[in-house]
Design an enzyme around this catalytic site. Structure first.
Site, PDB file in Angstrom:
ATOM      1  CG  ASN A 137       2.543   2.050  -4.727  1.00  0.00           C
ATOM      2  OD1 ASN A 137       1.507   1.868  -4.088  1.00  0.00           O
ATOM      3  ND2 ASN A 137       2.599   1.857  -6.020  1.00  0.00           N
ATOM      4  CB  ALA A 190     -17.690  -3.284  -0.316  1.00  0.00           C
ATOM      5  CB  CYS A 248     -14.028 -30.433 -18.173  1.00  0.00           C
ATOM      6  SG  CYS A 248     -14.509 -29.397 -19.551  1.00  0.00           S
ATOM      7  CG  ASN A 298      -1.825  -1.106   1.389  1.00  0.00           C
ATOM      8  OD1 ASN A 298      -2.121  -1.541   2.470  1.00  0.00           O
ATOM      9  ND2 ASN A 298      -2.294  -1.623   0.257  1.00  0.00           N
TER      10      ASN A 298
END
Lengths: 699, 740
Positions: free
Chosen positions: B74, B156, B209, B72
């Site tokens: 940066n 949210a 599959c 976080n």
């Protein structure tokens, strides 16, 4: 991965090379307005190498608190509200002051709350900014006056010695000569500075003009940020001669499949000859899992055959029809394209099952997408020739002497020489390859079975590798040629690395350059009567180039832009507001302060009148006074005065939100300039916070 | 500055002086006393808090569930490395509070202030989940003048959207992805589009599959590895797609064999295993309960403490390693041999090559602890095995801790153990199936974590725009209060704004457009009805409740009615036992006449003020198998459903984007659209987006680019919010070709 984690999310955007470029850059901030520090914040967070904050000696303590009233009289400060600035808080509580004790910052770092003597704006901003990211080395410099600062020698010193590192920080702050400077590095060795980017934050023309000239002379990129009331702009002055962009990353990138090229390259021919005619394939799975590239190429064969038959037929009839387009190799006219599409349709047996045929129909346009170099790239190529490259590549005397007195023109930066070398190589390649650029070598995803997809992928990859080594050879040749002719003079450019060549090849279809006029030339045009502009012009050292060509180009460009006002409310067209803001600067040039510093209505109205006068003068000198929107919304006195009153009302206020938005945009453009990815804005981004709209103009 | 009236009073704080100059004293007063709710304090949230504080807002509450992570730092600039692990909202609101300027004193030029203006500024953090209805409900939302969204996931956002609609509070919504971003205003009285009016592209789903038997791309192996993670560490083995029990094995076999007829309807005895149940192909499978690997996995789970009580003694590393080898042998050799035996790959281009881990492999030093390791390294099969073994040993060692933080029960890309495990398992599978390229940990993280690139600059722009929209909203509210008009006029002042990376045809980088009208078919804000197609004979009320009502339609506490009969109800005061009996019933057997073909159910959710009618249609055959494709088992077919009408169907425009970005079903042999089942990717947490591997660098910052560009070019009315979760950004390609 711990060490890289912090940058993980952004590495995915600009890659390791982009991060390296950031880390090798020194960003200079001239002025510590909210807008400037917001811009710098957005560059410190992602990890720019180092910063140098330059400001004059204004003491923030005067302004920040509510305890001491502002000094009477006209404000000496251009930033009347430093505390709308996150990085120049009121001194006592720093935004991070509370838990400072458990912060593991270097004790030697000056911070607003730990040093007893009041710090300069530059020192305070620098300390708080570097606190955001310990990887960034912070420097700051206080000068007696930003207007009197000799930017050219500042840059020269930077180039020679790097950023100011030593000198005790507080002792010299009262001395009249420049500089209290200190480094707030956390002890790690500074990364190599390869690039310098200059940001001017909310400066009047008395600072901007000399700064703009110094950047121009030193070939440094300059970003001018401005936030004023509800308005703001970002202006980019590209370094001389231009800012090259290899990775321009267009939002639409056509797959480079070379379907139109005739004959196809060897690898693709092999794939074709080894695949059976789908018409003869019985196995439905075999048919429905053939890559659409093969479908299209077989359809093209069919179309060519048909074309030949038709032509033969015509010839037999003896009538005189000209074979149209594409030398008959691929469809060119609309009729031909339709014809081709119907061939693909005819080949399809069951469009609900044969997804690949549906894809082929959808991608049919790739067959006539030429793949040759575009006009835009052609323009880039035309800017580079071997003669001038050779001249620029030879180490100049000036460089050896280090003196700037015999200055004749900006030296071409080495990364531009690098770019030019690759462009010259590309030009040679194009001559030998019928104007087709090196192949990108990747193919899009498509419905296919693995075997055929892999074979195709391999064919393209191989050819791209071949093209890359051809470009490499061309570059070597150009370089050898230059060395031969340079009379033993050392060249300032060497062979690019394999990775550089590879990146260049992959992006050669989208090469771009950004070329702007320096700001001082723009100001000279817009407001020649300004005392500041006039006295600056008289001090011109010459050799700054002639920008008339760009100038007239710019005007045409601008007139086109005026055709498209803001949809719902033309008054809110950003350009109009930029003119109003520019008029405030013109006002400052004449009075030494911005309009609106009164609270009597009459005086405010007088200011508004004068600002309006400046607006009219500016559109006149820009040659916009006949443009429809200007006539209707600015030259119309009632409407124009409304705008003037609005900007006068701002009274130079800097609103944090506007500063945040403009700072966000400016830093985004800064990242583009630093990383060389994406094409930066050309050249002014205007933000109108009244209507939350923005526009890009070349003024 | 000339001496103004205030020089005789304590001065107005400079920042507010500027605000007052530009916005006027009345709006400033409104800013000073309005209560604001901010949901999320991440990238955009930090910027918003700073902007709110420096704009003078004094009463802000912040809801966030997250704690601070290294990745976080940066962009979430209110956090420092020493904050890592602390709740985001707490750290962020403390920092913001310190920036709030004091309120201007009463002066002749400022209006009389009310209590809220002069009261101490409060920035109140709520470390909690916005889904917690006891704390964050409609009455709570009604306390606020404006709600700001700074969220990174669709679930949210939907929740906040509904609460705001129900509470009649304007919502300022925003999202970013790389260089792109959007801001809009949602306000029910103003008749604007709500967050759910436009379809949110769902996650790319892969046929089961493909994941289980016929992978052809690295991403298939990543999805498989995440399922394996769930199988090994999840709270319930049943949740994993790789879970096998007799029932599903039989179903699979039935699907293959030629019509065992109506045997599908197994009675409850399905759990017992007899040797005779196993069909020819499974004989190589060897011992145990029909599955080649479930026994080993179960042993492993109890050995590493996932299934046993947390306080038992830890297992010996050597025991874990040897069990790990057993499980890996089962997964990468025995199971593969079994699948080959079942002729799965008769028509495939390449038959998988089983890998049996050597004894020395599990004991070797794993690549991540070797000297000179970098996250861009590519591991050999032996490396993968040693990495998996060491992950398991670590987990076993941590099992003693009362509150083990690692591994988490759900896969989390930022959990180191989880990421190493998934990378290794995925690559091992890629080796088996000959899929290239093998992914480095860095690349795998991009793919598995559905990571959206995020940078400081875009967040700064978007948050600034959000607060400016707030000013417009507050101004409109002020007009209403001062008798200047009615509410519901936000369309006149607010805009839907895109931040684009390239300028548009008209030269705008920010493109404001008017707020769109609601989609008349929106079941959230228009109460339109939803049409649902499923197999009413096979679906139970429980399946319907969990998969449709809760997951797809986002109901929190639904009451389900058929006619006048309540067949299900939940909530605080409701005795859950009352309707338990109904949960196991098939839809057609429910009280009130059942929910068969043509019947209409009414679903209400008091907590979200939501009511919707679901009209049910029955269908029992879905899958038209493309010849040559692996057959799909019946379980998959039974569970298929289709929601229409209201839940907006994917528009044409989406199709074109799909075509471009995931035309990639690439060289995949299994791309029958009809056969696609939903992979149960419930990892709805953070930054969710579907990423696929790319060929050239981290260059594409979200293909959504092309879509937004197309939008603005064609002035299309359709739009999709860009979520950080990337639900707008359907896919982004990324790999790094530079070394990090």
């Amino acid at each position: 991965m711990a060490t890289n984690d912090k940058y993980d999310r952004q590495l995915r955007l600009w890659g390791a090379s982009g991060q390296r470029a950031l880390g090798n850059t020194l960003v200079l901030l001239i002025g510590t307005s909210a807008c400037g520090t917001e811009t710098l914040k957005n560059l410190v967070l992602p990890g720019v190498g180092s910063i140098l904050v330059v400001d004059d000696d204004d003491d923030p303590a005067r302004w920040g608190t509510s305890a001491s009233p502002p000094p009477p009289g006209p404000s000496p400060s251009r930033f009347p509200s430093p505390s709308s600035n996150f990085f120049l808080p009121p001194p006592p509580p720093s935004p991070f002051g509370g838990d400072r004790d458990d912060v593991d910052v270097d004790a030697s770092r000056p911070t607003a709350s730990t040093t007893t003597t009041p710090n300069s704006n530059a020192a305070t901003a620098c300390a708080l900014l570097t606190e955001l990211n310990p990887d960034v080395v912070g420097h700051h410099l206080s000068v007696p006056s930003l207007e009197g600062c000799d930017y050219d020698s500042l840059f020269a010193n930077l180039a020679r010695d790097g950023p100011p590192m030593s000198s005790s920080s507080s002792s010299s702050s009262s001395s009249s000569s420049s500089s209290s400077s200190s480094s707030s590095s956390s002890g790690t060795s500074a990364p190599p500075i390869r690039k310098v980017l200059v940001i001017s934050a909310d400066q009047p023309s008395t600072v901007l003009l000399p700064l703009s000239r110094a950047c121009h002379a030193r070939s440094l990129p300059l970003i001018v940020v401005r936030s004023y009331g509800l308005l703001g702009y970002v202006r980019i002055q590209a370094p001389m001669p231009y800012h090259p962009v290899i990775e321009s990353r267009p939002s639409h990138r056509l797959p480079d499949l070379r379907l139109s090229r005739h004959p196809a390259f060897d690898g693709l021919r092999d794939v074709m000859s080894s695949s059976t005619d789908l018409e003869c394939v019985v196995d439905t799975r075999d048919r429905s899992h053939a890559p659409f590239v093969i479908v299209l190429l077989q359809a093209l064969e069919r179309w060519r055959g048909k074309k030949r038959d038709d032509d033969d037929g015509v010839a037999d009839d003896g009538s005189s029809t000209v074979v149209v387009g594409g030398r008959g190799h691929h469809p060119v006219t609309i009729a031909e394209k339709d014809e081709f599409r119907s061939i693909v349709r005819d080949m399809t047996r069951d469009s609900s099952r044969e997804v690949n045929f549906v894809e082929a129909l959808r991608e049919a346009h790739l067959v006539w997408t030429d793949g040759r170099i575009s006009d835009e790239v052609r323009d880039v190529l035309d800017r580079v020739d071997e003669e001038s490259f050779l001249r620029a590549a030879m180490k100049s005397d000036m460089d050896v002497e280090g003196g700037s007195s015999s200055y004749v023109g900006p030296e071409i930066p080495s990364h531009v020489l690098h770019f030019q070398l690759l462009v010259l190589a590309l030009k040679r390649f194009l001559v030998a390859n019928d104007d087709y650029p090196p192949l990108e070598g990747t193919i899009p995803d498509m419905t296919s079975d693995t075997a055929r997809y892999v074979a195709l992928q391999e064919a393209y990859r191989r050819q791209a590798e071949r093209d890359r080594s051809a470009i490499d050879e061309c570059a070597r040749f150009v370089l050898a040629e230059c060395e031969r002719r340079s009379d033993g003079c050392e060249l300032r450019v060497g062979m690019p690395t394999d990775d550089e060549v590879r990146t260049f090849c992959k992006n050669s279809r989208y090469l771009r350059i950004l070329e702007t006029r320096p700001l001082f030339a723009e100001y000279a045009l817009q407001d020649p009567a300004s005392p500041v502009v006039a006295s600056f012009a008289s001090s011109a050292v010459g050799g700054e180039g002639n920008f008339d060509a760009i100038q007239s180009d710019v005007r045409d460009d601008l007139l086109v832009t005026t055709m498209e006002p803001h949809e719902t409310d033309p008054m809110q067209t950003p350009m109009l507001w930029w003119i109003a803001l520019r008029a405030c600067d013109a006002f400052y040039d004449r009075h030494g302060h911005y309009p609106g510093k009164h609270d009597q209505d009459l005086a405010l109205e007088a200011d508004a009148n004068e600002v309006y006068g400046c607006m009219v003068r500016i559109v006149g000198s820009m040659g916009l006074d006949e443009s429809d929107i200007i006539v209707k919304y600015l030259l119309d006195r009632t409407k124009g005065m409304d705008m003037a009153r609005e900007v006068v009302r701002y009274d130079e206020a800097e609103i944090h939100n506007i500063a945040a938005v403009v700072g966000g945009v400016a830093s985004q453009e800064a990242v583009k300039l630093i990383t060389g990815q994406y094409v930066p804005v050309n050249d002014t981004y205007v933000y109108n916070g009244i209507a939350s709209t923005a526009g890009v103009y070349r003024f | 500055m000339t001496v103004d009236a205030e020089s005789t009073y304590p001065p107005c704080p400079p920042i507010l002086r500027g605000m007052r100059a530009a916005l006027g004293p009345a709006l400033l007063a409104e800013i000073l006393h309005s209560r604001i709710l901010l949901i999320g304090s991440g990238g955009i949230g930090c910027e918003l808090l700073k902007n709110l504080a420096l704009s003078g807002f004094r009463h802000v509450e912040v809801v966030d569930l997250d704690t601070i992570d290294v990745s976080n730092l940066n962009r979430q600039f209110l956090f420092r490395s020493h904050h890592v692990g602390m709740p985001k909202c707490v750290v962020a609101s403390e920092a913001a509070l310190r920036m709030v300027p004091p309120p201007p004193p009463t002066t002749p030029t400022t209006p009389i202030q009310d209590d809220a203006t002069t009261a101490k500024a409060t920035y109140m953090p709520h470390h909690g989940n916005v889904f917690d209805n006891a704390r964050f409900n409609v009455p709570y939302f009604q306390k606020f003048a404006i709600v700001l969204n700074a969220l990174d996931n669709v679930a949210a956002r939907r929740r906040v959207n509904r609460l705001c609609l129900a509470a009649n509070v304007p919502l300022i919504e925003a999202g970013t992805a790389g260089y792109l971003g959007q801001v809009t205003v949602i306000d029910r009285p103003s008749n604007t589009e709500c967050y759910e009016c436009q379809p949110k592209p769902t996650q790319k789903v892969y046929p089961i599959c493909t994941i289980r038997s016929t992978p052809s791309q690295p991403v298939h192996c990543i999805v498989w590895a995440k399922e394996l993670y769930k199988l090994c560490f999840g709270p319930k083995v049943e949740d994993s797609m790789l879970y096998e029990d007799e029932e599903s094995l039989r179903a699979e076999r039935d699907g293959q064999g030629d019509g065992d007829g109506d045997e599908k309807k197994n009675d409850d005895g399905g759990r017992t295993t007899t040797r005779s149940d196993m069909s020819k192909g499974e004989e190589e499978a060897g011992g145990g309960g029909g599955s080649t690997y479930m026994d080993a996995i179960r042993d492993l789970r109890s050995l590493i403490g996932v299934d046993s009580s947390p306080y038992s003694s830890p297992s010996q590393p050597s025991a874990v390693r040897s069990k790990a080898r057993e499980a890996l042998t089962a997964l990468f050799s025995t199971e593969i041999v079994k699948q080959i035996g079942m002729d799965r790959y008769k028509t495939a281009d390449r038959v998988p090559v089983p890998i049996s881990p050597g004894v020395d492999w599990v004991d070797a030093i794993p690549p991540t602890t070797r000297e000179g390791y970098t996250p861009t390294d590519v591991w050999s099969p032996a490396d993968c095995v040693s990495e998996i073994a060491s992950c398991l040993v670590e987990v076993a060692e941590n099992a003693l801790t009362p509150d083990p933080t690692s591994p988490l029960p759900e896969f989390d890309k930022d959990d180191d153990v989880a990421m190493r495990f998934v990378t290794a398992a995925s690559n091992l599978r890629s080796y088996v199936f000959g899929i290239e390229p093998i992914q480095s940990l860095y690349d795998a993280k991009g793919m598995a974590g559905n990571i959206i690139p995020a940078i400081a600059t875009t967040n700064a722009i978007v948050a600034g725009l959000q607060v400016l929209q707030m000013f417009h909203v507050l101004r409109a509210q002020l007009d209403v209060k001062s008798g200047g008009g009615e509410g519901g006029k936000l369309k006149e002042c607010c805009r839907y704004i895109y931040c684009l990376r390239d300028k548009t045809r008209k030269g705008y980088l920010l493109q404001p457009t008017s707020l769109p009208d609601p989609n008349p078919d929106c079941f959230v804000c228009r109460n339109a009805s939803v049409s649902l197609v499923l197999n009413t004979h096979e679906w139970t009320l429980d399946m319907f409740l969990r998969r449709i009502i809760k997951k797809e339609l986002g109901f929190a506490e639904p009451t389900i009615m058929i006619g006048e009969d309540i067949v299900y109800e939940e909530g605080e005061d409701i005795d859950p036992s009352e309707y338990v009996a109904n949960l196991a019933k098939k839809m057609t057997n429910l009280p009130g006449g059942g929910a068969g073909h043509g019947s209409v159910l009414r679903i209400e959710d008091f907590t979200q003020d939501l009511e919707v009618e679901v009209s049910v249609s029955h269908r029992d055959r879905w899958i038209i198998d493309d010849e040559g494709e692996a057959k799909v088992d019946d379980r998959e077919e039974i569970e298929k459903f289709e929601i229409g009408g209201k839940k907006p169907t994917v528009s044409k425009e989406n199709d074109s984007v799909d075509a471009k970005s995931n035309g990639n079903v690439a060289n995949s042999a299994a791309s029958s659209n009809e056969g696609e089942a939903r992979t149960e990717d419930t990892n709805d947490s953070d930054d969710e987006i579907e990423l696929i591997e790319g060929d050239d660098g981290p260059k594409l910052d979200g293909i959504d680019d092309s879509r937004m560009y197309a939008d603005s070019k064609e002035e299309s009315k359709k739009r999709t919010l860009v979520d950080q979760s990337g639900n707008g950004t359907k896919k982004a390609k990324m790999t790094v070709d530079d070394s990090v």
